[in-house]
Motif scaffolding. Structure first.
Motif, short mmCIF file in Angstrom:
data_model
loop_
_atom_site.label_atom_id
_atom_site.label_comp_id
_atom_site.label_asym_id
_atom_site.label_seq_id
_atom_site.Cartn_x
_atom_site.Cartn_y
_atom_site.Cartn_z
N MET A 103 60.06 65.93 25.58
CA MET A 103 59.69 67.39 26.19
C MET A 103 60.79 68.06 26.18
O MET A 103 60.59 69.22 26.01
N PRO A 137 54.01 66.41 34.16
CA PRO A 137 55.09 67.42 34.24
C PRO A 137 55.96 66.97 33.03
O PRO A 137 57.09 67.64 32.91
N LYS A 140 53.77 68.19 26.97
CA LYS A 140 53.16 69.68 27.02
C LYS A 140 51.80 69.63 27.42
O LYS A 140 51.43 70.71 27.80
N ARG A 166 56.20 75.84 20.45
CA ARG A 166 57.30 75.07 20.75
C ARG A 166 56.54 73.57 20.80
O ARG A 166 55.94 73.05 21.51
N ASP A 317 59.41 80.05 22.45
CA ASP A 317 58.77 79.95 23.93
C ASP A 317 59.23 81.23 24.96
O ASP A 317 60.63 81.26 25.20
N PRO A 318 58.44 81.81 25.14
CA PRO A 318 58.83 83.13 26.10
C PRO A 318 59.36 82.79 27.34
O PRO A 318 60.18 83.61 27.73
N ALA A 319 59.06 81.78 27.82
CA ALA A 319 59.66 81.27 28.99
C ALA A 319 61.21 80.86 29.10
O ALA A 319 61.98 80.76 30.12
N GLU A 320 61.70 80.66 27.99
CA GLU A 320 63.22 80.53 27.74
C GLU A 320 64.04 81.53 27.81
O GLU A 320 65.13 81.71 28.06
N ILE A 321 63.35 82.67 27.38
CA ILE A 321 64.09 84.01 27.36
C ILE A 321 64.13 84.64 28.63
O ILE A 321 63.35 84.91 29.42
N GLY A 322 65.43 84.75 29.11
CA GLY A 322 65.73 85.54 30.48
C GLY A 322 65.81 84.38 31.58
O GLY A 322 66.04 84.68 32.56
N LYS A 323 65.46 83.20 31.17
CA LYS A 323 65.40 81.80 32.51
C LYS A 323 66.87 81.85 32.87
O LYS A 323 66.93 81.96 34.05
N ASN A 324 67.82 81.60 32.07
CA ASN A 324 69.00 81.39 32.48
C ASN A 324 70.29 82.59 32.38
O ASN A 324 71.10 82.71 33.13
N VAL A 325 70.01 83.47 31.33
CA VAL A 325 70.72 84.39 30.99
C VAL A 325 70.02 85.63 30.78
O VAL A 325 69.13 85.91 30.04
N PRO A 326 70.60 86.71 31.63
CA PRO A 326 69.70 87.89 31.19
C PRO A 326 69.89 88.53 29.74
O PRO A 326 70.79 88.43 29.21
#
Lengths: 579, 166
Positions: A103, A137, A140, A166, A317-326
């Motif tokens: 995962m 959890p 996928k 992904r 994976d859209p959730a990775e974009i902006g998750k940690n770094v603006p």
């Protein structure tokens, strides 16, 4: 015979009545599955009976964890989904680590677990565990089959979900009565998942914004992750970097996506990245992340990460974009599609001449460094020797820890899909079983499994499988009689209190190899190491090599926890030459 | 948020909130007009935009999730139902009747020394009534949590402190 009749017969074939076990086997055939990794048990007895009759290629690992790591190794090398079968209860719970690992590292797996019969589910029956609940959890997606009529659809969906968007592991829990129940098998159906529609093509407006940003940039850098490999986009990455003259750094899992010997390659970034890669991330004015997820081991302290850069991020994976770094320029897309689009735009290349001169200067002045010492075996030297012995062409699998970092630093991957390591989860015991899957995915490849003396003992029972199948894997134990990375942290951050990290009385690994009927070799000096490596690679069969390396060696450079990438320690400058 | 009404789907969603350390203020679930599809409404307290965005993205990744809408900044109809059991000896009953009337609450059960009051409305209104009843001695409160819709016509956004996800 009329055409109608032929069609009807074809239809009849895809709509035959089968029991659940045969359905599963037919579905696997339809999916082109070549090998199953598994372990039998009570709840899957009917399934194993049908596997026996059908003569399916099934690898019996000696522990379910071995099966799932082998499937991960197989998936990593072949790009195809790894298939695992385990029984209910303990069989299924033994898969938990591997599922989480897959995962975290986005590996496509389809995992079948047995379950107690539907009539007793919920009664705490023998070998019953709430596997769907446990694995929710860490997959996928997962399913429990409640009626035989659902089985073909569920298997079809599982393969679709595991391998698209992904990638990730999908688990199907099958109660025992379902494996014997009969139903109509129709596998010729479309997948209909309205809640699952991954975006694979880039937004043109965002692509144009990135092209514009590149043209204005003076110090751009590409951070390439495993997304490039999943998308088979190594060629496109090279083409794009060359067209735009943009240097490339890799994440740990991205290694091989860009040739290590390419002049634009700066090395691996992150906690044990090269000086140049980390400084490039710190100093860049444009950071183009392609298929990496800004893991904390890559970024270091987020407040100090790429402080001068505009960030563009290409990820499926859209959730990775902006998750940690603006992120200023978000591009949800398959890496290959986005890179093709970027190449086709033929934007004005960045003026990177001065930047590349600066980077070359860093590369020359601050290369990876260790103090040579011929009387012992320096672990870094050992990796270099293996690299030379295999002409840099081997598939390398590793566990987690110091040996993994040295392998990542000193084995220069010039080709994609040669590097199999546990990145996100950091799973000790991964390397050996993963090598089995890797070798089965590419029979002609040289496979080297580089492991530590700690991790090796978590899954070494799989030596049995390697010996049984005569897989010509070379198992390299980087033996420092310690849990090396734990020891290193205790040395640096806990005043050298080596709490439970030193293991001076490791067993005789050579004898262990012999116990499994395998050749075992040992070396304690560099000269002996050269000798046994030569011997081992001349043999077309499995060999275990026990290298007693310098036990107090540390992995450098290192970004201490909480520090920024520019605050590396253990960097040594080569002799000054420019001034 | 609309989801496939499949076994374990609620577990999937709440598990996701737990895994990512988001606190659910309230949650309501029920059937929609389409068979096999349920609607869930969450109220979640978040610190910033980025967290809200991340929650929505993670929810969208669930295979059984069909559509997620953040209606925090939209014109919405939000309703909650509460049952309030309050100590009510005959001497104060008339007073309580008068008190609940502007709330359009109703008495749904009467016993010797207590009343059960049912109230429907926005969470603030429910909260206000509970506060007014508190001096009489509240024995029990059961609240359904908020369920919500966007209004047919969207006007300028009304500002809310909490995030609604439907």
């Amino acid at each position: 015979m009329t055409r109608m009749n032929v069609e009807e017969q074809e239809k009849a074939k895809t709509k035959m009545k089968l029991n659940g076990s045969l359905m599963l086997i037919e579905a696997l055939k339809a999916e082109g599955v070549e090998v199953i990794f598994g372990y039998p048990g009570g709840a899957v007895l009917p399934l194993y009976d049908e596997l026996y009759k059908a003569g399916v290629f099934h690898v019996l690992t000696r522990h379910e964890q071995g099966a799932i790591h082998a499937a991960e190794g197989y998936a990593r090398i072949s790009g195809k989904p790894g298939v695992v079968i385990a029984t209910s209860g303990p069989g299924a719970t033994n898969l938990v680590t591997g599922l989480t690992d897959a995962m975290m590292d986005s590996l496509p797996l389809v995992v079948f677990t047995g379950q107690v019969a539907t009539s007793v589910i919920g009664s705490d029956a023998f070998q019953e565990a709430d596997v769907v609940g446990i694995t929710m959890p860490i997959t996928k997606h997962n399913y429990q089959v409640r009626d035989i009529s659902e089985l073909p659809r569920i298997i079809k969906e599982a393969f679709h979900i595991a391998t698209t968007g992904r990638p990730g592991p999908v688990l199907i829990d099958i109660p025992k009565d379902i494996t014997t129940a009969e139903g109509e098998f129709d596998y010729d159906q479309d997948v209909h998942l309205p809640g699952y529609q991954p975006t694979t093509q880039p937004n043109h407006w965002q692509i144009r914004r990135l092209v514009e940003a590149v043209s204005q940039s003076k110090r751009p850098v590409i951070l390439a992750g495993a997304g490039v490999l999943h998308a088979n986009a190594a060629d496109e990455l090279r083409q794009y970097a060359e067209q735009q003259r943009i240097p490339v750094v890799h994440t740990l899992l991205g290694l091989g996506g860009f040739p290590a010997d390419h002049p634009l390659f700066l090395g691996m970034a992150g906690m044990h990245g090269t000086y140049t890669a980390n400084m490039a991330l710190y100093e860049c004015d444009l950071l183009i992340n392609i298929g990496a997820r800004f893991d904390d081991r890559v970024t270091g302290n987020l407040n100090d990460f790429a402080p001068k850069a505009t960030v563009a991020h290409i990820d499926i994976d859209p959730a990775e974009i902006g998750k940690n770094v603006p992120t200023k320029i978000p591009i949800v897309s398959d890496a290959k599609a986005a890179l093709q689009e970027l190449i086709a735009q033929q934007g004005k290349p960045a003026d990177t001449a001065a930047w590349l001169v600066q980077l070359d200067e860093w590369k020359r002045r601050f290369p990876l460094y260790y103090e040579p010492e011929a009387g012992t075996i320096k672990p870094q030297k050992l990796i270099e020797m293996i690299y030379e012995m295999t002409n840099g062409e081997a598939i390398v699998t590793t566990d987690v820890g110091q040996h993994q970092m040295w392998a990542a630093q000193y084995y220069k991957f010039n080709r994609p899909h040669r590097w199999v390591t546990s990145g996100g989860l950091g799973t000790m015991g991964f390397g050996l079983p993963a090598a089995i899957g890797a070798q089965l995915a590419d029979r002609s490849a040289t496979v080297v499994s580089i492991v530590g003396d700690g991790g090796f003992q978590m899954t070494f029972q799989e030596l049995s499988v390697i010996q049984e199948l005569q897989l010509p894997i070379k198992i390299v134990i980087v033996n420092n009689q310690a849990l090396g990375m734990v020891r290193q942290w205790q040395e640096l951050f806990y005043d050298q209190r080596y709490s439970h990290s030193l293991i001076p009385n490791q067993p005789d690994f050579v004898k262990l190899a012999e116990a499994y009927g395998m050749l075992g070799l040992r070396a304690k000096t560099e000269a002996e190491a050269a000798d046994v490596l030569k011997q081992a690679f001349a043999i077309n069969g499995p060999v275990l090599l026990d290298f007693h390396v310098r036990a107090d060696e540390n992995v450098y450079p290192m970004v201490a926890p909480g520090k920024g990438l520019h605050q590396m320690v253990g960097v040594k400058a080569c002799e000054e030459s420019s001034q | 948020m609309t989801v496939n009404n499949r076994p374990g789907v609620l577990n999937r969603i709440t598990g996701l909130f737990t895994k990512r350390h988001y606190n659910i203020e309230s949650i309501t679930v029920g059937h929609t007009e389409i068979e096999g599809i349920s609607r869930m409404t969450f109220v979640v307290n978040v610190d910033d935009e980025r967290t809200a965005e991340q929650i929505i993205k993670q929810l969208n990744k669930q295979i059984d999730v069909l559509k997620v809408n953040d209606i925090t900044d939209q014109a919405i109809v939000a309703r909650e139902l509460a049952l309030i059991k309050v100590s009510a000896p005959p001497s104060v009953r008339q007073e309580i009747y008068t008190l609940i009337e502007p709330f359009r609450a109703s008495i749904v059960d009467v016993s010797k020394d207590s009343l059960v009051i049912q109230v429907t409305g926005e969470p603030d209104k429910v909260e206000a009534l509970i506060e007014l009843l508190r001096p009489y001695g509240i024995k029990e409160v059961a609240r359904t949590g908020t369920t919500a819709f966007t209004r047919g016509a969207q006007k300028t956004a009304a500002h809310q402190k909490t995030a609604f996800i439907i």
